[in-house]
Design a protein around this motif. Structure first.
Motif, PDB file in Angstrom:
ATOM      1  N   ARG A   1       0.983  -1.191  -0.183  1.00  0.00           N
ATOM      2  CA  ARG A   1      -0.104  -0.017  -0.025  1.00  0.00           C
ATOM      3  C   ARG A   1       0.922   1.346  -0.071  1.00  0.00           C
ATOM      4  O   ARG A   1       0.491   2.320  -0.749  1.00  0.00           O
ATOM      5  CB  ARG A   1      -0.959  -0.069   1.175  1.00  0.00           C
ATOM      6  CG  ARG A   1      -2.173  -0.831   1.081  1.00  0.00           C
ATOM      7  CD  ARG A   1      -3.015  -0.941   2.269  1.00  0.00           C
ATOM      8  NE  ARG A   1      -4.129  -1.894   2.249  1.00  0.00           N
ATOM      9  CZ  ARG A   1      -5.312  -1.394   1.485  1.00  0.00           C
ATOM     10  NH1 ARG A   1      -5.527  -0.166   1.315  1.00  0.00           N
ATOM     11  NH2 ARG A   1      -6.246  -2.203   1.516  1.00  0.00           N
ATOM     12  N   GLN A   2       1.984   1.137   0.629  1.00  0.00           N
ATOM     13  CA  GLN A   2       3.087   2.411   0.723  1.00  0.00           C
ATOM     14  C   GLN A   2       3.505   2.563  -0.627  1.00  0.00           C
ATOM     15  O   GLN A   2       3.807   3.789  -1.054  1.00  0.00           O
ATOM     16  CB  GLN A   2       3.926   2.077   1.744  1.00  0.00           C
ATOM     17  CG  GLN A   2       3.370   2.031   3.012  1.00  0.00           C
ATOM     18  CD  GLN A   2       4.745   1.849   4.082  1.00  0.00           C
ATOM     19  OE1 GLN A   2       5.700   1.283   3.789  1.00  0.00           O
ATOM     20  NE2 GLN A   2       4.435   1.945   5.515  1.00  0.00           N
ATOM     21  N   ASP A   3       3.797   1.367  -1.196  1.00  0.00           N
ATOM     22  CA  ASP A   3       4.331   1.612  -2.769  1.00  0.00           C
ATOM     23  C   ASP A   3       3.413   2.056  -3.804  1.00  0.00           C
ATOM     24  O   ASP A   3       3.790   3.008  -4.525  1.00  0.00           O
ATOM     25  CB  ASP A   3       5.050   0.254  -3.249  1.00  0.00           C
ATOM     26  CG  ASP A   3       6.075  -0.236  -2.484  1.00  0.00           C
ATOM     27  OD1 ASP A   3       6.761   0.637  -1.954  1.00  0.00           O
ATOM     28  OD2 ASP A   3       6.423  -1.579  -2.603  1.00  0.00           O
ATOM     29  N   ASN A   4       2.229   1.738  -3.412  1.00  0.00           N
ATOM     30  CA  ASN A   4       1.066   2.302  -4.331  1.00  0.00           C
ATOM     31  C   ASN A   4       0.750   3.560  -4.125  1.00  0.00           C
ATOM     32  O   ASN A   4      -0.161   4.239  -5.069  1.00  0.00           O
ATOM     33  CB  ASN A   4      -0.132   1.309  -4.060  1.00  0.00           C
ATOM     34  CG  ASN A   4      -0.244  -0.046  -4.550  1.00  0.00           C
ATOM     35  OD1 ASN A   4       0.851  -0.342  -5.218  1.00  0.00           O
ATOM     36  ND2 ASN A   4      -1.052  -0.814  -3.738  1.00  0.00           N
ATOM     37  N   GLN A   5       1.323   4.200  -3.206  1.00  0.00           N
ATOM     38  CA  GLN A   5       0.969   5.715  -3.151  1.00  0.00           C
ATOM     39  C   GLN A   5       1.535   6.584  -4.183  1.00  0.00           C
ATOM     40  O   GLN A   5       0.990   7.650  -4.470  1.00  0.00           O
ATOM     41  CB  GLN A   5       1.903   6.432  -1.905  1.00  0.00           C
ATOM     42  CG  GLN A   5       1.125   5.757  -0.378  1.00  0.00           C
ATOM     43  CD  GLN A   5      -0.195   6.227  -0.130  1.00  0.00           C
ATOM     44  OE1 GLN A   5      -0.262   7.560  -0.087  1.00  0.00           O
ATOM     45  NE2 GLN A   5      -1.092   5.375  -0.043  1.00  0.00           N
ATOM     46  N   LYS A   6       2.507   5.912  -4.953  1.00  0.00           N
ATOM     47  CA  LYS A   6       2.895   6.532  -6.109  1.00  0.00           C
ATOM     48  C   LYS A   6       1.965   6.886  -7.426  1.00  0.00           C
ATOM     49  O   LYS A   6       1.953   7.660  -8.155  1.00  0.00           O
ATOM     50  CB  LYS A   6       4.127   5.839  -6.712  1.00  0.00           C
ATOM     51  CG  LYS A   6       5.558   5.745  -5.785  1.00  0.00           C
ATOM     52  CD  LYS A   6       6.475   4.770  -6.278  1.00  0.00           C
ATOM     53  CE  LYS A   6       7.657   4.698  -5.266  1.00  0.00           C
ATOM     54  NZ  LYS A   6       8.430   3.671  -5.968  1.00  0.00           N
TER      55      LYS A   6
ATOM     56  N   ALA B   1      -5.295   6.381   1.674  1.00  0.00           N
ATOM     57  CA  ALA B   1      -5.499   7.467   1.359  1.00  0.00           C
ATOM     58  C   ALA B   1      -6.043   8.188   2.718  1.00  0.00           C
ATOM     59  O   ALA B   1      -6.931   8.033   3.046  1.00  0.00           O
ATOM     60  CB  ALA B   1      -5.963   7.795   0.075  1.00  0.00           C
ATOM     61  N   GLN B   2      -5.563   9.371   3.172  1.00  0.00           N
ATOM     62  CA  GLN B   2      -6.106  10.167   3.932  1.00  0.00           C
ATOM     63  C   GLN B   2      -6.691  11.377   3.299  1.00  0.00           C
ATOM     64  O   GLN B   2      -6.263  12.161   2.421  1.00  0.00           O
ATOM     65  CB  GLN B   2      -4.638  10.722   4.773  1.00  0.00           C
ATOM     66  CG  GLN B   2      -4.104   9.540   5.907  1.00  0.00           C
ATOM     67  CD  GLN B   2      -5.145   8.836   6.633  1.00  0.00           C
ATOM     68  OE1 GLN B   2      -6.069   9.297   7.258  1.00  0.00           O
ATOM     69  NE2 GLN B   2      -4.880   7.317   6.598  1.00  0.00           N
TER      70      GLN B   2
ATOM     71  N   ALA C   1     -11.341   8.115  -0.961  1.00  0.00           N
ATOM     72  CA  ALA C   1     -10.525   7.221   0.070  1.00  0.00           C
ATOM     73  C   ALA C   1     -11.199   5.993   0.180  1.00  0.00           C
ATOM     74  O   ALA C   1     -10.501   4.769   0.050  1.00  0.00           O
ATOM     75  CB  ALA C   1     -10.466   7.956   1.481  1.00  0.00           C
ATOM     76  N   ASP C   2     -12.432   5.914   0.488  1.00  0.00           N
ATOM     77  CA  ASP C   2     -13.111   4.536   0.279  1.00  0.00           C
ATOM     78  C   ASP C   2     -12.950   3.771  -0.859  1.00  0.00           C
ATOM     79  O   ASP C   2     -12.558   2.629  -1.083  1.00  0.00           O
ATOM     80  CB  ASP C   2     -14.448   4.661   0.773  1.00  0.00           C
ATOM     81  CG  ASP C   2     -14.662   5.056   2.251  1.00  0.00           C
ATOM     82  OD1 ASP C   2     -13.643   4.974   3.073  1.00  0.00           O
ATOM     83  OD2 ASP C   2     -15.789   5.403   2.454  1.00  0.00           O
ATOM     84  N   THR C   3     -12.974   4.594  -2.085  1.00  0.00           N
ATOM     85  CA  THR C   3     -12.847   3.795  -3.231  1.00  0.00           C
ATOM     86  C   THR C   3     -11.445   3.378  -3.533  1.00  0.00           C
ATOM     87  O   THR C   3     -11.145   2.346  -4.120  1.00  0.00           O
ATOM     88  CB  THR C   3     -13.487   4.692  -4.210  1.00  0.00           C
ATOM     89  OG1 THR C   3     -14.748   5.299  -4.318  1.00  0.00           O
ATOM     90  CG2 THR C   3     -13.331   4.348  -5.780  1.00  0.00           C
ATOM     91  N   LEU C   4     -10.674   4.319  -3.227  1.00  0.00           N
ATOM     92  CA  LEU C   4      -8.942   3.852  -3.415  1.00  0.00           C
ATOM     93  C   LEU C   4      -8.804   2.747  -2.565  1.00  0.00           C
ATOM     94  O   LEU C   4      -7.941   1.719  -2.880  1.00  0.00           O
ATOM     95  CB  LEU C   4      -8.283   5.130  -3.028  1.00  0.00           C
ATOM     96  CG  LEU C   4      -8.231   6.347  -4.014  1.00  0.00           C
ATOM     97  CD1 LEU C   4      -7.190   7.236  -3.305  1.00  0.00           C
ATOM     98  CD2 LEU C   4      -7.539   5.978  -5.412  1.00  0.00           C
ATOM     99  N   ASP C   5      -9.172   2.543  -1.462  1.00  0.00           N
ATOM    100  CA  ASP C   5      -8.982   1.501  -0.545  1.00  0.00           C
ATOM    101  C   ASP C   5      -9.385   0.281  -1.031  1.00  0.00           C
ATOM    102  O   ASP C   5      -8.725  -0.655  -1.043  1.00  0.00           O
ATOM    103  CB  ASP C   5      -9.814   1.681   0.953  1.00  0.00           C
ATOM    104  CG  ASP C   5      -9.180   0.587   1.682  1.00  0.00           C
ATOM    105  OD1 ASP C   5      -8.215   0.583   2.308  1.00  0.00           O
ATOM    106  OD2 ASP C   5     -10.203  -0.037   2.272  1.00  0.00           O
TER     107      ASP C   5
ATOM    108  N   LEU D   1      -4.685   8.063  -9.936  1.00  0.00           N
ATOM    109  CA  LEU D   1      -6.039   7.227  -9.595  1.00  0.00           C
ATOM    110  C   LEU D   1      -7.292   8.516  -8.955  1.00  0.00           C
ATOM    111  O   LEU D   1      -8.179   8.178  -9.359  1.00  0.00           O
ATOM    112  CB  LEU D   1      -5.877   6.301  -8.659  1.00  0.00           C
ATOM    113  CG  LEU D   1      -4.998   5.066  -9.154  1.00  0.00           C
ATOM    114  CD1 LEU D   1      -4.745   3.860  -8.111  1.00  0.00           C
ATOM    115  CD2 LEU D   1      -5.623   4.374 -10.370  1.00  0.00           C
ATOM    116  N   VAL D   2      -6.806   9.292  -8.186  1.00  0.00           N
ATOM    117  CA  VAL D   2      -7.579  10.039  -7.858  1.00  0.00           C
ATOM    118  C   VAL D   2      -8.188  11.005  -8.997  1.00  0.00           C
ATOM    119  O   VAL D   2      -9.363  11.279  -9.328  1.00  0.00           O
ATOM    120  CB  VAL D   2      -6.962  11.423  -6.645  1.00  0.00           C
ATOM    121  CG1 VAL D   2      -7.635  12.675  -6.728  1.00  0.00           C
ATOM    122  CG2 VAL D   2      -6.990  10.457  -5.539  1.00  0.00           C
TER     123      VAL D   2
END
Length: 377
Positions: A14-19, A55-56, A45-49, A24-25
């Motif tokens: 999930r941390q790597d996916n922050q890139k 995502a915060q 944030a819920d959709t990204l999860d 995606l937003v």
């Protein structure tokens, strides 16, 4: 591997996916929002999860600011302009109108972001789709593919509004599946200034059949031509070239070509036929894309024909004059051939060739050829 190891790897993932998060937003808002349909930070944030991206809400807000600045710079790049990213960030922070992603409070319970489109964006997309489906040289399968490509960045609400377009298909659309390959080869040949060869289809009715079929012309012998221009006219795609067999400038329908290939080692011929050639003028002066003998002609029309005449031949390099209270004349230089005379016949007794005498006589001969078909022996 125990459960803790799996959970640790998931967190790292999930941390790597922050890139990917900012991109995606942007895509989520592009596809799922408009002025009347909003997404707030929690919903984003819920959709990204669900896609495995943490995502915060604060980070989403930062992402949106960065997206707006990046899209401003993208416009500058496309327009060949210099625009520093820091300047872009400052401008979008100050001016809501230039932001691609905008925050809106529709009501006390409906607040969130939406992707703001350019003015008349929907109308442009609709016209583009309609043009694809109206084009005779694009077959149904390719039109459906192009529709998906065109709608790739369109939100789901506008896509629903455009659903009605897909069944509207030109009845005379080609069934040739080689169109895009043909265009690529012909374009490459024009750039390389070399010849091409291809098979060319003609319609015929087989013995005992009740429908026309296609077959290759010239007894399956390849056509060899020197390509110079590609031109779209009245829903058809044409190659304008120097034809090796006819030894003159010639026009072929691209949707009737098959097995197009380069003759890379053979330089194209006929350059003298294309000196100062203007494709737009060629389309205007050669009716139905069949080249005729260029000459001047004056035709008298009934006034009610004005709209149809102007829509067909335009006004550039053409002289319109009032003839009397019920008629007007048109004088123009054009490729005069049987297709041109056929167009004149669509006006019946509301159009008459009046000058020069040679054209009056030629048109009379054309009509006579038709009437003799109905004379009793």
């Amino acid at each position: 591997m125990d459960i803790l190891d799996e959970e640790e790897q998931r967190k790292r993932g999930r941390q790597d996916n922050q890139k990917m998060k900012a991109y995606l937003v942007m895509r989520l808002l592009q596809k799922n929002t408009d002025f009347d349909h909003l997404m707030n930070s929690t919903q984003i944030a819920d959709t990204l999860d669900r896609y495995g991206v943490s995502a915060q809400e604060k980070s989403i807000q930062r992402d949106i600011k960065a997206i707006n600045a990046a899209l401003e710079v993208e416009d500058a790049i496309l327009n060949g302009e210099d625009y520093h990213i820091e300047d872009a960030a400052e401008y979008v922070a100050e001016d809501k109108e230039i932001r691609s992603i905008v925050y809106r409070s529709a009501s006390t319970t409906n607040r969130g972001y939406y992707f703001q489109r350019e003015e008349r964006y929907f109308e442009f997309i609709r016209l583009l789709l309609e043009s694809v489906y109206a084009s005779k040289f694009i077959n149904k399968r390719d039109a459906d593919y192009l529709k998906k490509y065109i709608l790739k960045d369109v939100n789901k609400f506008d896509i629903k509004r455009l659903d009605h377009i897909s069944p509207i298909v030109n009845k005379s659309k080609t069934k040739n599946s080689q169109i895009f390959d043909n265009v690529k080869v012909l374009s490459d040949a024009i750039t390389a200034k070399c010849k091409v060869e291809f098979n060319y289809n003609y319609y015929y009715i087989p013995e005992g059949a009740n429908k026309p079929k296609l077959k290759y012309g010239r007894k399956d012998e390849k056509y060899i031509v020197s390509p110079y221009h590609l031109l779209i006219n009245e829903g058809n795609y044409y190659l304008i070239c120097f034809d090796e067999k006819n030894q003159k400038k010639w026009t072929y329908r691209i949707d009737r070509m098959e097995n197009v290939s380069l003759r890379a080692d053979e330089k194209r011929a006929g350059a003298e036929h294309f000196y100062d050639f203007n494709a737009n003028e060629y389309a205007k002066t050669n009716f139905s894309m069949f080249e005729g003998k260029n000459g001047f002609i004056t035709i008298k029309f009934v006034n009610t024909c004005m709209n149809a005449v102007v829509e067909k031949i335009g006004t550039d390099n053409i002289t319109y004059k009032k003839y009397d209270s019920g008629h007007f004349t048109v004088t123009m230089g054009t490729g005069i051939n049987e297709q041109f005379y056929g167009w004149l016949c669509t006006f019946g007794n509301m159009a008459k060739v009046i000058e020069p005498e040679s054209q009056v006589a030629a048109f009379k001969d054309y009509i006579k050829k038709i009437t003799t078909l109905y004379e009793y022996e």
